[in-house]
Design an enzyme around this catalytic site. Structure first.
Site, short mmCIF file in Angstrom:
data_model
loop_
_atom_site.label_atom_id
_atom_site.label_comp_id
_atom_site.label_asym_id
_atom_site.label_seq_id
_atom_site.Cartn_x
_atom_site.Cartn_y
_atom_site.Cartn_z
N HIS A 1 0.82 -1.21 0.00
CA HIS A 1 0.00 0.00 0.00
C HIS A 1 0.86 1.27 0.00
O HIS A 1 0.35 2.36 -0.23
CB HIS A 1 -0.94 0.00 1.22
CG HIS A 1 -0.24 -0.08 2.54
ND1 HIS A 1 0.16 -1.29 3.10
CD2 HIS A 1 0.18 0.89 3.39
CE1 HIS A 1 0.76 -1.05 4.26
NE2 HIS A 1 0.80 0.26 4.45
N GLU B 1 -1.17 5.62 8.61
CA GLU B 1 0.28 5.81 8.77
C GLU B 1 0.68 7.28 8.65
O GLU B 1 1.86 7.61 8.73
CB GLU B 1 1.02 4.97 7.71
CG GLU B 1 0.79 3.48 7.87
CD GLU B 1 1.62 2.64 6.90
OE1 GLU B 1 2.44 3.21 6.15
OE2 GLU B 1 1.44 1.41 6.90
#
Lengths: 211, 185
Positions: free
Chosen positions: A182, A208
């Protein structure tokens, strides 16, 4: 003569079907199943163990072999289809055996809670042959919260012109989330496609702090 | 965030499964076998061995099946295969019990006739346990596993008509013991 169909008949009228119904009363086999999974593991005949884990990006299927985590799959990939594929690619000796997935489950829970930035798990990479494996082997080098483009990843894998093949390799990543495909995005900054669906990819990048 | 830039044109991930190989062996994951047949096999084990010993036989059956599973011809009737293994495991268990008798599964004495059973099925299970082996097995394979008499005969080592008769006689014997269980409903 009564038969299995006879169980639908009125038991007061038909003692045979009442007897069959009583003898057929189902015990819960889940405890026996658990025992079987443990016995199979210690007898060395459990080739693939799996479990599911609920996450903010959907219920993930996790599968492991003796060597390590071998497959992570999103709901849209079809868990049954994925298990059938594992049966043909690795072995049909597959059981739901949560005990064998405790550590990956724990680490994924930590990751989605924002308390883990990298995974420390044994991985079984047998589902990624050749160039795919060399591409995927670069991914753990992309740090939490960072992204690279497909072209950059191609260069990291030693073939700068292979951006399309890199995209294919990422799409076929058998271990999404854990092997962070990703973090590979389009050069214009948009997230690009993802085996778990674009929303899942956006959600991971957001988690994140990369999007 | 330390996104690096690139001028290169690149595609998106192409969502595919890691391998598109056909299911060569044609065998479904063993988990499905347990899910589909686990309860039936437990019924058969209970009828042959009684409720208490059935669980060990069930575990032995599925462990042996799992061990042999990758070599199974995909066209095999999986339920009949499992029942065959269960019968073998039940025989093994009976033999082991005969060699090492331990009084673990003796049912408590109950007043006969009009007495209230200790559990809803208590009398019935006792009656099943008292049946001759072939009657008990014929009921298990035909009525509880749904196998046709020709397959039941294969397991019992007799003819189709003898298998049918064994099941009918067994049911007749159970009917006569059934009153107590029915009264309890």
């Amino acid at each position: 003569m009564s038969d299995l169909d006879g169980t639908a008949r009125d038991s007061w009228q038909d003692p045979d079907s009442a007897i069959i119904r009583q003898l057929s009363e189902d015990d819960d086999v889940s405890r026996l199943h658990e025992r079987l999974a443990a016995a199979a593991q210690s007898a060395g005949v459990l080739d693939v163990a799996y479990d599911t884990v609920d996450t903010p990006v959907g219920t993930l299927l996790l599968a492991t072999t003796e060597e390590g985590l071998v497959r992570v799959a999103y709901p849209i990939q079809g868990h049954d289809a994925v298990l059938a594929q594992l049966a043909s690619d690795i072995s049909p000796r597959i059981l739901h055996a949560p005990e064998q997935l405790r550590e990956p489950t724990r680490q994924l829970d930590e990751y989605f809670a924002g308390r883990r930035r990298q995974f420390d798990l044994q991985l079984d990479n047998r589902l990624s042959p050749g160039f795919r494996r060399s591409v995927l082997s670069q991914l753990p080098g992309i740090g939490y919260g960072s992204t690279v483009s497909y072209g950059e990843l191609a260069a990291m894998a030693g073939n700068p012109k292979a951006a399309r093949a890199v995209g294919t390799a990422c799409g076929a990543n058998p271990l999404p989330v854990v092997v962070p495909c990703h973090r590979v995005v389009r050069s214009d900054g948009s997230a690009g496609g993802y085996a778990g669906g674009p929303e899942a990819k956006e959600a991971l990048l957001k988690l994140e702090g990369a999007a | 965030m330390n996104r690096r830039s690139s001028n290169r044109m690149e595609p998106s991930h192409i969502p595919t499964t890691p391998s598109q190989a056909p299911t060569a062996a044609g065998l479904e994951p063993f988990e499905h076998v347990v899910a589909e047949h686990g309860r039936t096999v437990l019924r058969v084990c209970r009828a042959i061995l009684g409720p208490h010993e059935a669980e060990d036989a069930w575990s032995e059956t599925f462990l042996a099946a799992l061990r042999a599973y990758p070599e199974l011809d995909p066209s095999t009737n999986v339920q009949a295969w499992l029942v065959t293994i269960a019968k073998r495991k039940a025989i093994d268990q009976r033999r082991a019990a005969a060699r090492n008798p331990v009084p673990v599964n003796s049912l408590p004495d109950q007043p006969g006739g009009a007495g209230i059973p200790d559990s809803p099925d208590g009398q019935l299970w006792k009656a099943v346990g008292a049946l001759p082996r072939k009657q008990r097995e014929a009921i298990a394979y035909h009525y509880l596993a749904g196998m046709p008499y020709i397959e039941v005969a294969g397991l019992l080592g007799n003819s189709e008509s003898a298998a049918r008769r064994a099941a009918a006689d067994g049911m007749k014997n159970l009917r006569s013991s059934y009153q107590g269980a029915r009264d309890d409903e």
